[in-house]
Write a protein that holds these residues in place. Structure first.
Motif, mmCIF file in Angstrom:
data_model
loop_
_atom_site.group_PDB
_atom_site.id
_atom_site.type_symbol
_atom_site.label_atom_id
_atom_site.label_comp_id
_atom_site.label_asym_id
_atom_site.label_seq_id
_atom_site.Cartn_x
_atom_site.Cartn_y
_atom_site.Cartn_z
ATOM 1 N N VAL A 41 46.960 39.197 30.328
ATOM 2 C CA VAL A 41 47.195 38.162 31.033
ATOM 3 C C VAL A 41 47.649 38.558 32.298
ATOM 4 C CG1 VAL A 41 48.947 36.249 31.263
ATOM 5 C CG2 VAL A 41 48.164 37.235 29.027
ATOM 6 N N LYS A 42 46.890 38.011 33.389
ATOM 7 C CA LYS A 42 47.003 38.382 34.881
ATOM 8 C C LYS A 42 48.322 37.857 35.274
ATOM 9 C CE LYS A 42 42.202 38.462 35.944
ATOM 10 N NZ LYS A 42 41.118 38.020 36.828
ATOM 11 N N GLU A 43 49.059 38.598 36.147
ATOM 12 C CA GLU A 43 49.999 38.304 36.774
ATOM 13 C C GLU A 43 49.734 37.947 38.383
ATOM 14 O OE1 GLU A 43 53.467 41.137 36.724
ATOM 15 O OE2 GLU A 43 53.242 41.325 34.434
ATOM 16 N N GLY A 44 49.868 36.650 38.705
ATOM 17 C CA GLY A 44 49.278 36.238 40.041
ATOM 18 C C GLY A 44 47.739 36.479 39.966
ATOM 19 N N SER A 45 47.382 37.234 41.000
ATOM 20 C CA SER A 45 46.088 37.602 41.035
ATOM 21 C C SER A 45 45.566 38.916 40.557
ATOM 22 C CB SER A 45 45.294 37.397 42.524
ATOM 23 O OG SER A 45 46.065 38.364 43.427
ATOM 24 N N LEU A 46 46.777 39.742 39.937
ATOM 25 C CA LEU A 46 46.637 41.090 39.571
ATOM 26 C C LEU A 46 45.879 40.998 38.313
ATOM 27 C CD1 LEU A 46 50.250 42.250 40.130
ATOM 28 C CD2 LEU A 46 48.191 42.448 41.630
ATOM 29 N N SER A 47 45.154 42.318 38.041
ATOM 30 C CA SER A 47 44.537 42.568 36.740
ATOM 31 C C SER A 47 44.887 44.185 36.561
ATOM 32 C CB SER A 47 42.798 42.359 36.948
ATOM 33 O OG SER A 47 42.523 42.429 35.624
ATOM 34 N N TRP A 48 44.080 44.955 37.200
ATOM 35 C CA TRP A 48 44.433 46.727 37.204
ATOM 36 C C TRP A 48 45.519 46.642 37.784
ATOM 37 C CZ3 TRP A 48 41.998 49.663 34.082
ATOM 38 C CH2 TRP A 48 40.660 49.285 33.305
ATOM 39 N N GLN A 49 46.442 47.480 37.230
ATOM 40 C CA GLN A 49 47.633 48.049 38.028
ATOM 41 C C GLN A 49 47.977 49.146 37.253
ATOM 42 O OE1 GLN A 49 50.854 44.728 36.151
ATOM 43 N NE2 GLN A 49 48.900 43.645 36.740
ATOM 44 N N ALA A 76 42.344 53.257 32.426
ATOM 45 C CA ALA A 76 41.447 54.336 33.158
ATOM 46 C C ALA A 76 42.116 55.170 34.069
ATOM 47 C CB ALA A 76 40.470 53.229 33.882
ATOM 48 N N TRP A 77 41.592 56.406 33.645
ATOM 49 C CA TRP A 77 41.881 57.548 34.862
ATOM 50 C C TRP A 77 41.118 57.287 36.215
ATOM 51 C CZ3 TRP A 77 46.326 59.956 35.068
ATOM 52 C CH2 TRP A 77 46.672 60.107 33.805
ATOM 53 N N VAL A 78 41.477 56.906 37.486
ATOM 54 C CA VAL A 78 40.551 56.558 38.515
ATOM 55 C C VAL A 78 40.792 57.444 39.567
ATOM 56 C CG1 VAL A 78 40.246 54.553 40.066
ATOM 57 C CG2 VAL A 78 41.075 54.147 37.726
ATOM 58 N N LYS A 79 39.468 58.003 39.954
ATOM 59 C CA LYS A 79 39.382 59.011 41.192
ATOM 60 C C LYS A 79 39.671 57.854 42.426
ATOM 61 C CE LYS A 79 37.904 62.458 39.059
ATOM 62 N NZ LYS A 79 38.880 63.770 38.697
ATOM 63 N N HIS A 80 40.060 58.870 43.521
ATOM 64 C CA HIS A 80 40.516 58.129 44.899
ATOM 65 C C HIS A 80 39.034 57.239 45.329
ATOM 66 C CE1 HIS A 80 41.468 57.800 49.177
ATOM 67 N NE2 HIS A 80 42.698 57.800 48.651
ATOM 68 N N SER A 81 37.931 57.900 45.222
ATOM 69 C CA SER A 81 36.766 57.079 45.567
ATOM 70 C C SER A 81 36.500 55.715 44.764
ATOM 71 C CB SER A 81 35.616 57.875 45.597
ATOM 72 O OG SER A 81 35.297 58.564 44.198
ATOM 73 N N ASP A 82 37.307 55.747 43.603
ATOM 74 C CA ASP A 82 36.656 54.282 42.794
ATOM 75 C C ASP A 82 37.988 53.397 42.947
ATOM 76 O OD1 ASP A 82 34.219 55.481 42.088
ATOM 77 O OD2 ASP A 82 35.348 56.527 40.657
ATOM 78 N N LEU A 83 39.262 53.792 43.476
ATOM 79 C CA LEU A 83 40.007 52.725 43.759
ATOM 80 C C LEU A 83 40.002 51.672 43.837
ATOM 81 C CD1 LEU A 83 43.205 55.158 45.233
ATOM 82 C CD2 LEU A 83 42.880 54.083 42.581
ATOM 83 N N THR A 84 39.307 51.284 45.080
ATOM 84 C CA THR A 84 38.819 49.855 45.466
ATOM 85 C C THR A 84 37.900 49.165 44.597
ATOM 86 O OG1 THR A 84 37.073 50.524 46.907
ATOM 87 C CG2 THR A 84 39.177 50.297 48.047
ATOM 88 N N THR A 85 37.230 49.479 43.480
ATOM 89 C CA THR A 85 36.491 48.968 42.701
ATOM 90 C C THR A 85 37.590 48.337 41.562
ATOM 91 O OG1 THR A 85 35.010 50.575 42.920
ATOM 92 C CG2 THR A 85 34.885 49.397 40.728
ATOM 93 N N PRO A 104 41.023 45.764 44.590
ATOM 94 C CA PRO A 104 40.355 45.418 45.918
ATOM 95 C C PRO A 104 41.303 45.132 47.049
ATOM 96 C CG PRO A 104 40.218 43.568 44.556
ATOM 97 C CD PRO A 104 40.876 44.718 43.781
ATOM 98 N N TYR A 105 42.555 45.287 46.836
ATOM 99 C CA TYR A 105 43.453 45.034 48.008
ATOM 100 C C TYR A 105 44.307 46.148 48.290
ATOM 101 C CZ TYR A 105 46.091 44.128 43.590
ATOM 102 O OH TYR A 105 46.658 44.342 42.522
ATOM 103 N N PRO A 106 45.046 46.228 49.300
ATOM 104 C CA PRO A 106 45.721 47.549 49.783
ATOM 105 C C PRO A 106 46.763 47.623 48.807
ATOM 106 C CG PRO A 106 45.244 45.940 51.789
ATOM 107 C CD PRO A 106 44.883 45.141 50.463
ATOM 108 N N PHE A 107 47.147 48.880 48.646
ATOM 109 C CA PHE A 107 48.284 49.228 47.973
ATOM 110 C C PHE A 107 49.530 49.262 48.949
ATOM 111 C CE2 PHE A 107 45.081 51.540 45.039
ATOM 112 C CZ PHE A 107 45.845 51.165 43.964
#
Length: 138
Positions: free
Chosen positions: A31-39, A109-118, A121-124
């Motif tokens: 269930v998304k919180e606001g517009s969040l999905s991956w976190q 998922a374990w995410v590499k730096h180059s894949d973070l924006t996938t 998509p918004y700034p941390f």
């Protein structure tokens, strides 16, 4: 240690920023919180619990990993959810990450730096982004 939230105020959320082997652990909520999905693995700080312990507990409850020696990266009111977020960095995890809380989580998922924006998509939050830039480039 945190105290019980004052009347009408929701407890802070502690997020575990777990990096290992050049990647960061992200979870996808059912269930998304606001517009969040991956976190980051995260949850409410319980009465009498430090943000570091809360983030470690939530990481274990959600993904089965054990983390120790957390470093507080900072806090803010999240612009999408309005919740006070406290970000805690951990530079290693014991155990294999898996979806433990399948009522709350859909995937991880374990995410590499180059894949973070996938995935996100918004700034941390600035201090989190700075930490990830350094931790994931080594």
């Amino acid at each position: 240690m945190s105290e019980k939230a004052p009347d009408g105020q929701r407890p802070s959320i502690a997020a575990a920023v777990i990096t290992q082997d050049g990647a960061v652990l992200l979870v996808r909520r059912r269930v998304k919180e606001g517009s969040l999905s991956w976190q980051f693995p995260a949850g409410e700080v319980e009465a009498g619990e430090s943000p570091e312990l809360a983030a470690a507990r939530e990481a274990n409850e959600e993904t089965g990993v054990t983390v120790t020696n957390g470093k507080n990266l900072g806090e803010r009111v999240h612009p999408n959810t309005g919740r006070t977020m406290i970000y805690v960095a951990f530079d290693s995890a014991d155990g294999e990450a898996r979806v433990v809380d399948d009522e709350e989580l859909d995937s991880l998922a374990w995410v590499k730096h180059s894949d973070l924006t996938t995935y996100v998509p918004y700034p941390f939050f600035g201090p989190v982004q700075n930490y990830l830039d350094e931790a994931l480039s080594n």
